[in-house]
Design an enzyme around this catalytic site. Structure first.
Site, mmCIF file in Angstrom:
data_model
loop_
_atom_site.group_PDB
_atom_site.id
_atom_site.type_symbol
_atom_site.label_atom_id
_atom_site.label_comp_id
_atom_site.label_asym_id
_atom_site.label_seq_id
_atom_site.Cartn_x
_atom_site.Cartn_y
_atom_site.Cartn_z
ATOM 1 N N THR A 227 21.860 -22.568 32.883
ATOM 2 C CA THR A 227 21.092 -23.571 32.752
ATOM 3 C C THR A 227 19.834 -23.708 33.808
ATOM 4 O O THR A 227 19.893 -23.162 34.696
ATOM 5 C CB THR A 227 21.786 -25.179 33.082
ATOM 6 O OG1 THR A 227 22.800 -24.712 32.024
ATOM 7 C CG2 THR A 227 21.300 -26.303 32.903
ATOM 8 N N ARG A 272 29.106 -27.666 20.212
ATOM 9 C CA ARG A 272 29.632 -27.989 21.304
ATOM 10 C C ARG A 272 28.514 -28.837 22.204
ATOM 11 O O ARG A 272 27.442 -28.044 22.113
ATOM 12 C CB ARG A 272 30.345 -26.861 22.407
ATOM 13 C CG ARG A 272 30.613 -27.146 23.619
ATOM 14 C CD ARG A 272 29.756 -26.669 24.758
ATOM 15 N NE ARG A 272 30.129 -26.869 26.159
ATOM 16 C CZ ARG A 272 29.510 -26.629 26.968
ATOM 17 N NH1 ARG A 272 28.190 -26.195 27.074
ATOM 18 N NH2 ARG A 272 29.886 -26.901 28.292
ATOM 19 N N ILE A 273 28.570 -29.727 22.855
ATOM 20 C CA ILE A 273 27.741 -30.371 23.718
ATOM 21 C C ILE A 273 28.137 -30.346 25.276
ATOM 22 O O ILE A 273 29.297 -30.405 25.010
ATOM 23 C CB ILE A 273 27.077 -31.772 23.180
ATOM 24 C CG1 ILE A 273 26.917 -31.705 21.806
ATOM 25 C CG2 ILE A 273 26.240 -32.444 24.272
ATOM 26 C CD1 ILE A 273 26.703 -33.114 21.267
ATOM 27 N N GLY A 274 27.344 -29.930 26.073
ATOM 28 C CA GLY A 274 27.655 -29.496 27.417
ATOM 29 C C GLY A 274 27.272 -30.863 28.095
ATOM 30 O O GLY A 274 26.895 -31.869 27.863
ATOM 31 N N ASP A 275 27.179 -30.659 29.267
ATOM 32 C CA ASP A 275 27.060 -31.716 30.706
ATOM 33 C C ASP A 275 25.353 -31.973 30.864
ATOM 34 O O ASP A 275 24.628 -33.091 30.852
ATOM 35 C CB ASP A 275 27.500 -31.266 31.859
ATOM 36 C CG ASP A 275 27.062 -30.114 32.539
ATOM 37 O OD1 ASP A 275 26.833 -28.967 31.582
ATOM 38 O OD2 ASP A 275 26.465 -29.744 33.435
ATOM 39 N N THR A 295 24.543 -27.419 37.318
ATOM 40 C CA THR A 295 24.657 -26.153 36.518
ATOM 41 C C THR A 295 26.061 -25.404 36.885
ATOM 42 O O THR A 295 26.583 -25.530 37.922
ATOM 43 C CB THR A 295 23.736 -25.254 36.897
ATOM 44 O OG1 THR A 295 24.160 -23.826 36.444
ATOM 45 C CG2 THR A 295 23.378 -24.732 38.425
ATOM 46 N N GLY A 296 26.778 -25.013 35.746
ATOM 47 C CA GLY A 296 28.020 -24.600 35.777
ATOM 48 C C GLY A 296 29.009 -24.740 34.850
ATOM 49 O O GLY A 296 28.437 -25.057 33.721
ATOM 50 N N ASP A 297 30.213 -24.965 35.058
ATOM 51 C CA ASP A 297 31.185 -25.116 34.010
ATOM 52 C C ASP A 297 31.253 -26.396 33.606
ATOM 53 O O ASP A 297 31.586 -27.612 34.072
ATOM 54 C CB ASP A 297 32.483 -24.942 34.700
ATOM 55 C CG ASP A 297 33.825 -24.659 33.822
ATOM 56 O OD1 ASP A 297 33.528 -25.333 32.735
ATOM 57 O OD2 ASP A 297 34.759 -24.345 33.939
HETATM 58 N N1 ASP Z 1 26.411 -26.379 32.502
HETATM 59 C C1 ASP Z 1 26.043 -25.612 31.384
HETATM 60 C C2 ASP Z 1 26.985 -25.864 30.156
HETATM 61 O O1 ASP Z 1 28.307 -25.977 30.554
HETATM 62 C C3 ASP Z 1 26.171 -24.381 31.576
HETATM 63 C C4 ASP Z 1 25.482 -23.822 32.762
HETATM 64 O O2 ASP Z 1 24.890 -24.500 33.735
HETATM 65 O O3 ASP Z 1 25.588 -22.617 33.242
HETATM 66 O O4 ASP Z 1 26.343 -26.168 29.123
#
Ligand code: ASP
Length: 379
Positions: A227, A272-275, A295-297
């Site tokens: 992200t 799927r909807i993320g953070d 950014t991340g999981d």
């Molecule tokens: N946080 C983002 C998501 O899970 C992915 C990312 O930041 O790499 O959609």
């Protein structure tokens, strides 16, 4: 772009827009000013950005690729810096910085986004201003809006839109009606991401055929699938945060040496909807504490409300922004979540901690105009 002279009017307008629907108990006061950052040095207008956290291994990392990413980060910083330098608003600065990364195929946002399991690009973004009523705009499951961050900003600023979060085809229709740039879904396609998509499908098959096979596979693509995000404070002390992604989900994890790493981020489940578009999970802004972008999981950011947790630490524990960001990221690591955050407080103090192998990141201040960019942790 919102002109400088309009900023006060916009803030006033947003306060009115939100307060007409919000019953405020004037007696409520959560912040004890005396417990905020002690004797702060005011660094003035400041912008911090990230281009994703993830699996990046320094020893395998091609110099050419490193240069390309650092250059792209620098361009993003300069775009936002110019706005802050001219006395512009933090919301314009974060939008400009994020747009550069959305348009750059290196990052997983806008052009160059990763693919869902069925081979689609589904984009999402959010933006927030840290004024007392927390104006925010967000969107998800976009397939044709060129710059999701601009759509998020449009929602935030729209006097007729009482909603924060729009998704799917209705969000796209809204974007079109507002005159935002609409593209064919093929615009987001890049060869590199398609290759990763195909490799992801192959790995997924390997994992289901033989769950341990990934433990032996160390030639994964070192490119992040991350992200992008930006957080800024302007000369009025107003903080804005923005985050945008091609969305992705951890279909599988694998172990490397002794630690668990977040890998194989392509090929999220469709829908799927993320953070990233979720206020409090991927994006947060509050003038009295800080602005944060994550950014991340994503599933961990959602379940633990990580970015709002950074601000809560400042607010309730009296931590400074750097400690708050480090501690939130560390708490997430303890429960198995991987990633990082960027944060800025109203004095321009910056934090950029992560618990993954690397995070594309940087900051710039109007006071000296020098862009600082980083990928790994000892630069
Ligand atoms: N946080 C983002 C998501 O899970 C992915 C990312 O930041 O790499 O959609």
């Amino acid at each position: 772009m919102v002109s400088v002279s309009c900023i006060a009017a916009i803030v006033d307008f947003l306060d009115k827009k939100l307060s007409s629907r919000t019953k405020i108990n004037k007696k409520m006061k959560f912040i004890d000013e005396t417990k905020s950052v002690q004797n702060p040095i005011n660094h003035g207008p400041t912008l911090v950005i990230h281009g994703g956290a993830g699996v990046m291994i320094r020893k395998n990392y091609p110099l050419k690729e490193k240069r390309e990413y650092l250059k792209a980060l620098e361009e993003s910083l300069i775009a936002g810096y110019k706005i802050l330098l001219d006395g512009g608003s933090s919301i314009d600065a974060v939008e400009a910085a994020v747009r550069i990364m959305e348009d750059c195929p290196l990052f997983n946002a806008g052009k160059g986004s990763v693919f869902s399991i069925s081979g689609k690009n589904e984009l999402e973004a959010s933006i927030m201003i840290g004024t007392p009523l927390h104006p925010a705009g967000a969107n998800t499951l976009l397939r044709t809006v060129k710059n999701p961050i601009t759509l998020a900003k449009t929602i935030l600023l729209d006097p007729e839109c009482r909603h924060v979060f729009l998704g799917g085809s209705e969000a796209e229709k809204y974007a079109k009606d507002k005159g935002l740039e609409i593209v064919d879904p093929g615009y987001f396609w890049t060869e590199k991401r398609w290759r990763q998509h195909m490799e992801g499908l192959e790995r997924q098959k390997l994992t289901s055929d033989s769950p341990n096979s990934l433990l032996l596979k160390d030639e994964f693509d070192a490119s992040p699938k991350g992200t992008v995000g930006a957080v800024a404070v302007d000369k009025y002390g107003i903080i804005a945060s923005a985050t945008s992604t091609g969305t992705e989900g951890p279909l599988y994890r694998f172990s490397l040496c002794s630690s668990a790493h977040y890998g194989g981020l392509n090929n999220k489940k469709d829908g799927r909807i993320g953070d990233t578009p979720l206020i409090g999970c991927g994006t947060w802004a509050d003038n009295e504490t800080c602005g944060v972008s994550g950014t991340g999981d994503g599933e961990f950011f959602i379940r633990f409300g990580i970015v709002q947790d950074v601000a809560a630490r400042v607010k309730y524990l009296g931590e400074n922004v750097a400690d708050a960001a480090i501690n939130a990221v560390e708490e997430m690591r303890k429960v198995g979540g991987e990633g990082g955050v960027i944060a800025v407080d109203k004095y321009g103090n910056v934090a950029m901690p992560y618990n993954s192998l690397g995070m594309y990141r940087g900051y710039i201040r109007v006071s000296d105009g020098i862009p600082h960019t980083f990928i790994f942790n000892d630069e």
